[in-house]
Design a protein around this motif. Structure first.
Motif: not given
Ligand code: DLL
Length: 432
Positions: A190-219
């Motif tokens: 959300e903050v990336m959107e506000e800063m006008n940073v696009k996913p293609q401006d980053l090199k991110l490829r993987i997220g390691i997410f946990g510590a709380e439940p999250w749905s497939e739709n959230m994924r």
């Protein structure tokens, strides 16, 4: 890449042989070193020699969070304090924190299981891992940190919070992996959107997410917004921290590092072990930990186990994505509801943002549920009629999917508090 192939791809009989040998040792260790375990075993008429293999696991007594609290802070430790080199604690919602201690060997085990998890997720030595889990008593930050170093990738130990700086460093350092809670990942997007940073401006490829439940739709939403593969990592501080289990690239369940943590599924009410494939409460016995070994620890997390070999080649048993805990379940006029089910419905609606809060109250003998949910900027309107219609639409959708009546309150975009750690989705006023 498989980090520890002989173990991760071992046959069932090989794994069970390892587990049995280690279980026997662990039971002896706790019986002789931890008065509370000895007492519980004696109450069941058990001596260490009664436990000869994993087949005897169900003879042993359970351990629950209260046991850790009752023995606060170090009463369940099974080694001299001089052997302990690290302490962590989880705050919990009530009372004293639960404290866990690690020996040098425990820290090595932890780094090993996190390195396995990261390898499963596709992380390699060439990656830059931005660790945005909190550092400190919480196990998320330091757990992923040492696993990353052990794997040989570069760790960026930024911890949670400082959201603008997170995004700036992602750009400047070229972070390829983001490790944080899924709710914080959404906030970062959300903050990336506000800063006008696009996913293609980053090199991110993987997220390691946990510590709380999250749905497939959230994924799906996180993967779309950040342009990454979002991997689910599971763990709990009592057992070791992150790295108890993790998804591989096929994302069909989380491989449990079962040469260290033996899982069982039991009926949460009768506590009887359930047949393979049934959904029930996940229970862990740690078989290599020295600091605070746990026998049949009831996690309260609900899931099922799959013993089939995975397409990735690993034979480690897989647990299904955990979408709820037995103590998170709300019973609203007799209908069982998990917050993650509501979340899932919200993600399917274009008009709402995935930021919500559930408030449970009791009126007389009836429980009522209020859902506060943010409306997407472009749908937020000054026209009362439009908002009324949207409210009705959400209420009807939740009723048709979950069968419960919810009082929906629409709130302005960005008014529900964002967190850098675990999101608090439910306020249960019945307990206040
Ligand atoms: O949350 C450890 C962790 C840190 C796991 C970072 C993954 C990543 P605790 O604070 O002790 O430990 O909370 C443990 O969090 O019993 C589950 O209810 C929940 N939980 C953890 N991972 C997941 C997950 C850390 N991937 C409790 N999906 C556990 C669903 C999860 N729930």
């Amino acid at each position: 890449m498989i980090w520890n192939e002989p173990i991760e791809c071992a046959s069932r009989s090989e794994i069970e042989a390892i587990q049995s040998e280690r279980l026997v040792e662990t039971v002896k260790r706790v019986y002789h070193n931890v008065p509370s375990y000895r007492k519980k075993m004696q109450e069941k008429g058990l001596v260490p020699d009664d436990i000869k293999s994993v087949a005897d696991l169900s003879k042993l007594p359970f351990t629950v969070k209260k046991d850790l609290r009752d023995n606060y802070p170090f009463g369940l430790f099974a080694c001299p304090m001089s052997e302990i080199v690290r302490l962590h604690a989880s705050s919990g919602t009530t009372g004293k924190p639960t404290v866990v201690g690690y020996t040098r060997k425990d820290l090595n085990t932890w780094a090993e299981v996190v390195s396995r998890a990261l390898s499963m997720a596709g992380v390699r030595k060439s990656d830059f891992v931005q660790v945005a889990y909190g550092y400190g008593l919480f196990t998320g930050g330091l757990g992923i940190h040492y696993g990353t170093e052990n794997l040989g990738a570069s760790v960026i130990p930024i911890s949670g919070g400082n959201t603008h700086k997170q995004i700036q460093l992602m750009q400047d350092f070229g972070s390829t992996v983001l490790a944080c809670t899924p709710s914080y990942a959404l906030y970062l997007a959300e903050v990336m959107e506000e800063m006008n940073v696009k996913p293609q401006d980053l090199k991110l490829r993987i997220g390691i997410f946990g510590a709380e439940p999250w749905s497939e739709n959230m994924r799906k939403e996180i993967e779309r917004k950040l342009g990454i593969k979002a991997i689910d990592i599971f763990g709990l501080s009592e057992v070791i921290g992150p790295g108890v289990a993790c998804e591989c690239e096929y994302q069909e369940g989380l491989h449990i590092n079962e040469d260290h943590f033996i899982p069982e599924i039991v009926d949460p009410v009768t506590l009887e072990p359930l047949p393979r494939g049934s959904v029930g409460e996940l229970v862990f016995t740690t078989v290599t930990k020295e600091g605070i070994p746990l026998i049949r620890y009831r996690t309260r997390d609900l899931t099922r186990l799959n013993y089939e070999k995975c397409q990735c080649g690993r034979t480690l048993v897989r647990m299904e994505k955990c979408t709820g805990r037995s103590d998170d379940m709300l019973i609203i006029r007799g209908v069982n509801v998990f917050p993650s089910q509501i979340e899932s419905v919200l993600f399917e609606m274009a008009e709402t943002a995935p930021h919500y809060l559930l408030i449970v109250e009791r009126e007389g003998t009836l429980d009522t549920l209020t859902l506060m949910v943010e409306v997407q900027e472009q749908f937020f309107s000054d026209e009362v009629k439009k908002l009324q219609d949207l409210r009705k639409k959400i209420t009807a959708k939740i009723h048709s999917v979950l069968g419960v009546s919810v009082d929906v309150r629409l709130v302005e975009p960005k008014t529900i508090e964002r967190t850098a750690g675990k999101a608090q989705r439910v306020i249960d006023k019945r307990k206040i």
